[in-house]
Scaffold this active site. Structure first.
Site, short mmCIF file in Angstrom:
data_model
loop_
_atom_site.label_atom_id
_atom_site.label_comp_id
_atom_site.label_asym_id
_atom_site.label_seq_id
_atom_site.Cartn_x
_atom_site.Cartn_y
_atom_site.Cartn_z
N HIS A 153 0.83 -1.22 0.00
CA HIS A 153 0.00 0.00 0.00
C HIS A 153 0.86 1.26 0.00
O HIS A 153 0.42 2.31 0.47
CB HIS A 153 -0.96 0.05 1.20
CG HIS A 153 -1.68 -1.24 1.44
ND1 HIS A 153 -2.89 -1.54 0.87
CD2 HIS A 153 -1.33 -2.34 2.18
CE1 HIS A 153 -3.28 -2.75 1.26
NE2 HIS A 153 -2.34 -3.26 2.04
N SER A 274 15.75 21.16 -16.02
CA SER A 274 14.58 21.97 -16.35
C SER A 274 15.06 23.26 -16.99
O SER A 274 16.14 23.75 -16.69
CB SER A 274 13.81 22.26 -15.06
OG SER A 274 13.09 23.47 -15.18
N LYS A 280 16.69 21.15 -10.77
CA LYS A 280 15.99 19.92 -11.14
C LYS A 280 16.84 18.90 -11.88
O LYS A 280 17.72 19.23 -12.64
CB LYS A 280 14.79 20.27 -12.03
CG LYS A 280 13.72 21.06 -11.29
CD LYS A 280 12.65 20.17 -10.76
CE LYS A 280 11.71 19.83 -11.89
NZ LYS A 280 10.59 19.07 -11.41
N GLU A 287 10.01 8.20 -17.20
CA GLU A 287 8.65 8.72 -17.41
C GLU A 287 8.17 8.40 -18.82
O GLU A 287 7.01 8.05 -19.04
CB GLU A 287 8.64 10.24 -17.20
CG GLU A 287 8.80 10.63 -15.73
CD GLU A 287 9.08 12.12 -15.55
OE1 GLU A 287 8.41 12.94 -16.20
OE2 GLU A 287 9.97 12.46 -14.77
#
Ligand code: ARG
Length: 455
Positions: A153, A274, A280, A287
């Protein structure tokens, strides 16, 4: 091609709409090989002159070579790859070229081409998969003793080794290899010689051509031979599962790379920055793999929907199978190819993993087991442990730091040895059940997978 029956040429828009050469040209090699085997079979059966056969085979080999070197370009005005090869052959060798299509139809031709194409591609995909598995196994071996929280979970559950976690992916991907192997074995029967749908009156020998093309036999019903695309769907579902597995690992890598987890760091060469936020470092590759999974599922659903309710035998709808299939193949190959080096260069931050494992009471099960070993029924031990956890949360400490006097208020069964029993090293080290998280168990899993990869 069908000038005999038709008084008018096809409308140019209809011609474009109907044509598939811009994508089925990918199968030129398979188409030419199939034609060579067909011509040689015709000659062996006395349906074609040896001299014509020689010319045909020579001509086809020349076309293959010229396409390969770039000396010849596809003629995009041809309807499909089959028409192109035949037209080019006839242009090169004249009348003999016109004899190639004896006892054959584009329906069985395309069916055999797709099978051979998929067979070749599945081999490449299998090799890429095995490489990725090997890299995952190496990473698992390096990290076989690194302790990390295991989650259910997405809540910290029990301590595990990072090697154990990675080996779960090795098992998934190993099943994928098996699925590709199974699908390939079921597919490897030649439909060539099914002709348009009903077979032929010529004395052909389908088995001869099938054997030359590396098939294990022939399809047993010519109507099924030309109208079956089950094998495409089987491969697309196997590809979908591969992508599903990659997307799960991608998701974990993305989470682990986040500042909240900081369990791993992807190499600079597999991350991006970024354009506005200087701090970043994004896991774009992972992704994208996660995103491309949807695309492969889409390809699977395209084919399932395409085939649903199609009457026998060949229907032009089936020309639509190729773009989806090719797209899935390219996507899976790209994803596997990027994933292996991304994993290989991924840095594991064992200290952060260990720190996370120290919080979250992930040794609570082991504390309950301690009491059970001393004779208390598990349910009672479970309840007491729950109360102790609640007390620790209240006091803002962990089980390892609660003094023995506090423990003994719950039951006299607690003694000083409890601290050793609930240490993370013990929790992990004692889980020696087969398939479990201990170093020995993980090493056995690693051995198993490495042996399977060699087989
Ligand atoms: N381009 C066609 C396809 O990909 C080849 C088979 C065409 N057969 C036909 N009878 N029109 O499906």
């Amino acid at each position: 091609m069908w000038a005999g029956r038709f008084a008018k040429a096809l409308d140019s828009k209809a011609d474009d709409f109907n044509s598939s050469i811009r994508f089925d040209c990918k199968m030129y090699k398979q188409d030419i090989k199939g034609s060579i085997a067909h011509a040689e079979m015709l000659a062996a059966q006395g349906i074609l002159d040896e001299a014509d056969c020689e010319q045909i085979v020579g001509g086809l080999c020349g076309i293959l070579e010229d396409l390969e070197t770039g000396a010849l370009d596809f003629d995009m005005s041809c309807e499909d790859i089959h028409m192109f090869v035949e037209a080019e052959l006839t242009r090169r060798i004249g009348d003999a070229g016109k004899r190639l299509h004896t006892a054959r139809s584009r329906n069985d031709q395309v069916a055999v081409d797709v099978r051979m194409y998929l067979r070749d591609e599945a081999e490449e995909i299998t090799a890429l998969l095995k490489q990725l598995i090997a890299d995952i196994v190496d990473k698992a071996e390096e990290n076989r003793a690194v302790i990390v929280p295991g989650y259910t979970h997405l809540q910290r559950a029990q301590p595990i080794t990072f090697g154990h976690h990675l080996m779960a992916y090795a098992m998934m991907l190993l099943r994928d290899v098996g699925r590709l192997r199974d699908a390939a074995a079921r597919m490897n029967f030649s439909p060539l010689g099914s002709c348009a749908l009903a077979g032929t009156t010529y004395p052909t020998n389908r088995r001869l051509a099938a054997a030359r093309l590396g098939f294990d036999g022939i399809t047993r019903n010519s109507i099924d031979g030309v109208s079956d695309r089950d094998f495409c769907i089987e491969f697309l579902s196997a590809f979908s599962l591969i992508m599903m597995h990659l997307s799960r690992l991608s998701e974990e890598i993305i989470l682990w790379s986040s500042w909240e987890f900081r369990f791993v760091e992807l190499d600079d060469s597999f991350t991006t920055g970024s354009s506005i936020m200087p701090q970043k470092k994004n896991s774009d590759m992972a992704e994208l793999v996660r995103g491309k999974t949807g695309r492969v599922y889409g390809d699977l659903v395209t084919l399932l929907t395409l085939m649903k309710g199609l009457p026998l035998a060949y229907n032009k709808d089936m020309q639509e199978d190729k773009e989806a299939l090719f797209d899935a193949i390219e996507t899976v190959k790209m994803c596997l190819d990027i994933f292996a080096p991304m994993i290989r260069t991924m840095r594991v931050k064992a200290d952060n993993m260990y720190r996370a494992a120290q919080e979250g009471f992930i040794n609570a099960t082991d504390l309950a087991d301690y009491l059970t070993r001393k004779g208390m029924p598990f349910r009672s031990a479970y309840k007491i442990t729950g109360q102790i956890v609640a007390e620790c949360i209240e006091k803002n400490c962990v089980l390892d730091d609660l003094p023995i006097e506090e423990y003994r208020k719950y039951t006299e069964l607690f003694e000083r040895d409890l601290y050793g029993e609930i240490s993370l090293e013990t929790c992990v080290g004692k889980r020696i059940s087969e398939g479990g998280t201990s170093v020995e168990s993980v090493e056995a899993q690693i051995d198993f997978v490495r042996k399977e990869l060699m087989a």
